[in-house]
Design an enzyme around this catalytic site. Structure first.
Site, PDB file in Angstrom:
ATOM      1  N   HIS A  54       0.837  -1.200   0.000  1.00  0.00           N
ATOM      2  CA  HIS A  54       0.000   0.000   0.000  1.00  0.00           C
ATOM      3  C   HIS A  54       0.876   1.257   0.000  1.00  0.00           C
ATOM      4  O   HIS A  54       0.687   2.163  -0.820  1.00  0.00           O
ATOM      5  CB  HIS A  54      -0.888   0.025   1.252  1.00  0.00           C
ATOM      6  CG  HIS A  54      -1.982  -0.984   1.263  1.00  0.00           C
ATOM      7  ND1 HIS A  54      -1.734  -2.321   1.407  1.00  0.00           N
ATOM      8  CD2 HIS A  54      -3.327  -0.841   1.181  1.00  0.00           C
ATOM      9  CE1 HIS A  54      -2.892  -2.979   1.401  1.00  0.00           C
ATOM     10  NE2 HIS A  54      -3.873  -2.114   1.262  1.00  0.00           N
ATOM     11  N   HIS A  91      -0.267  -3.847   9.727  1.00  0.00           N
ATOM     12  CA  HIS A  91       1.156  -3.843   9.384  1.00  0.00           C
ATOM     13  C   HIS A  91       1.956  -3.416  10.603  1.00  0.00           C
ATOM     14  O   HIS A  91       1.478  -2.641  11.440  1.00  0.00           O
ATOM     15  CB  HIS A  91       1.454  -2.871   8.235  1.00  0.00           C
ATOM     16  CG  HIS A  91       1.302  -3.479   6.877  1.00  0.00           C
ATOM     17  ND1 HIS A  91       2.109  -4.504   6.402  1.00  0.00           N
ATOM     18  CD2 HIS A  91       0.436  -3.197   5.867  1.00  0.00           C
ATOM     19  CE1 HIS A  91       1.742  -4.823   5.176  1.00  0.00           C
ATOM     20  NE2 HIS A  91       0.737  -4.051   4.822  1.00  0.00           N
ATOM     21  N   ASP A 144       7.206  -2.513   8.364  1.00  0.00           N
ATOM     22  CA  ASP A 144       6.612  -2.749   7.051  1.00  0.00           C
ATOM     23  C   ASP A 144       6.368  -1.435   6.318  1.00  0.00           C
ATOM     24  O   ASP A 144       6.591  -1.330   5.103  1.00  0.00           O
ATOM     25  CB  ASP A 144       5.276  -3.484   7.196  1.00  0.00           C
ATOM     26  CG  ASP A 144       5.386  -4.774   7.969  1.00  0.00           C
ATOM     27  OD1 ASP A 144       6.469  -5.380   7.956  1.00  0.00           O
ATOM     28  OD2 ASP A 144       4.390  -5.184   8.595  1.00  0.00           O
TER      29      ASP A 144
END
Length: 268
Positions: free
Chosen positions: A196, A236, A240
């Site tokens: 993302h 996350h 990350d």
């Protein structure tokens, strides 16, 4: 041709292996420049020899601290984290991983866990943002004929898949999922690293190359909000997200180098 006298007039020897540039202002700024070749101003001192740290004077130290502040700050943090690393008590294997981002977003996490409707709304908005990224990145190639962002995303997701499969991190125990999130339906996903965030960075970098400044800043702001939400839902870990930013920058650069290497030389 220059005469020997002209050459001598434009180049002054400052010491063994060190010369003053013809553009020099004519001033020798202290003895440190003679000894080490450190340029203390706009004099243009050129070193033809090796500069030894052991020969630095106090003037050199002050100069580096004044004009190279960022490396000095990193050096200070480096020393600090050496101390932290060797004095920190490691998390036992019976405990969940420690994540500072989880600590910071603890209140937000409680709100999402106790208010499913809010969690689903934010998940849906995040999914829309992911769709915006995808449409833009693919559109740069399909519509505008510029494949760099698309190639960058392919590089990034391939590497993410390799790393995500190689080291499969445990899903945080406090994970708050939603059927409105992407991937839809809470199917399994790789934690390391955040696709993302990396995708948002790739799109933002392309927008900046095209001088679409307002759109780039909008994506950056939405990316920050996305990161906060991912921490709040425990979707996350902090690492990350941080590596996701670096991955976006790295693979955008690699895609640029790849495209440059594939260009055929112009025919005369």
């Amino acid at each position: 041709m220059k005469t020997a006298e002209a050459t001598a007039a434009t180049t002054t020897v400052l010491g063994p292996g060190f010369k003053r540039s013809p553009k020099s202002d004519g001033k020798v700024n202290g003895t440190a420049a003679k000894k080490t070749g450190v340029n203390h101003g706009n004099g243009g001192y050129i070193s033809n020899g090796k500069v030894s740290f052991m020969k630095w004077t106090l003037d050199d130290v002050v100069y580096v601290a004044k004009y190279h502040r960022l490396p000095c700050i990193f050096a200070a943090w480096f020393l600090f984290f050496i101390y932290v690393e060797y004095t920190l008590r490691m998390v036992p294997d019976s405990s969940p991983p420690y994540d500072l981002g989880f600590v910071v977003t603890r209140s937000f996490h409680r709100a999402l866990a106790s208010w499913p409707e809010l969690n689903s709304l934010l998940a849906a908005l995040n999914t829309v943002f992911v769709a915006m990224q995808s449409v833009y990145i693919i559109g740069t190639w399909v519509v505008e004929g510029r494949p760099r962002a698309t190639i960058s995303a392919l590089f990034m997701f391939t590497c993410r898949g390799i790393l995500g499969y190689s080291t499969q991190l445990p899903l945080p125990q406090e994970f708050v999922g939603s059927g409105m999130d992407f991937p839809v339906g809470n199917v399994s996903f790789f934690l390391f690293y955040s696709g993302h965030v990396a995708g948002s960075v790739i799109a933002s970098l392309d927008m900046r190359r095209m001088q679409r400044w307002e759109l780039a800043w909008l994506f950056d702001i939405l990316n920050v909000l996305q990161a906060v939400r991912l921490l709040g839902t425990r979707g996350h870990y902090t690492i990350d997200l941080a590596v996701g930013v670096g991955a976006g920058i790295l693979f955008d650069s690699l895609a640029g180098k790849y495209i440059e290497s594939r260009r055929k030389p112009a025919v005369a």
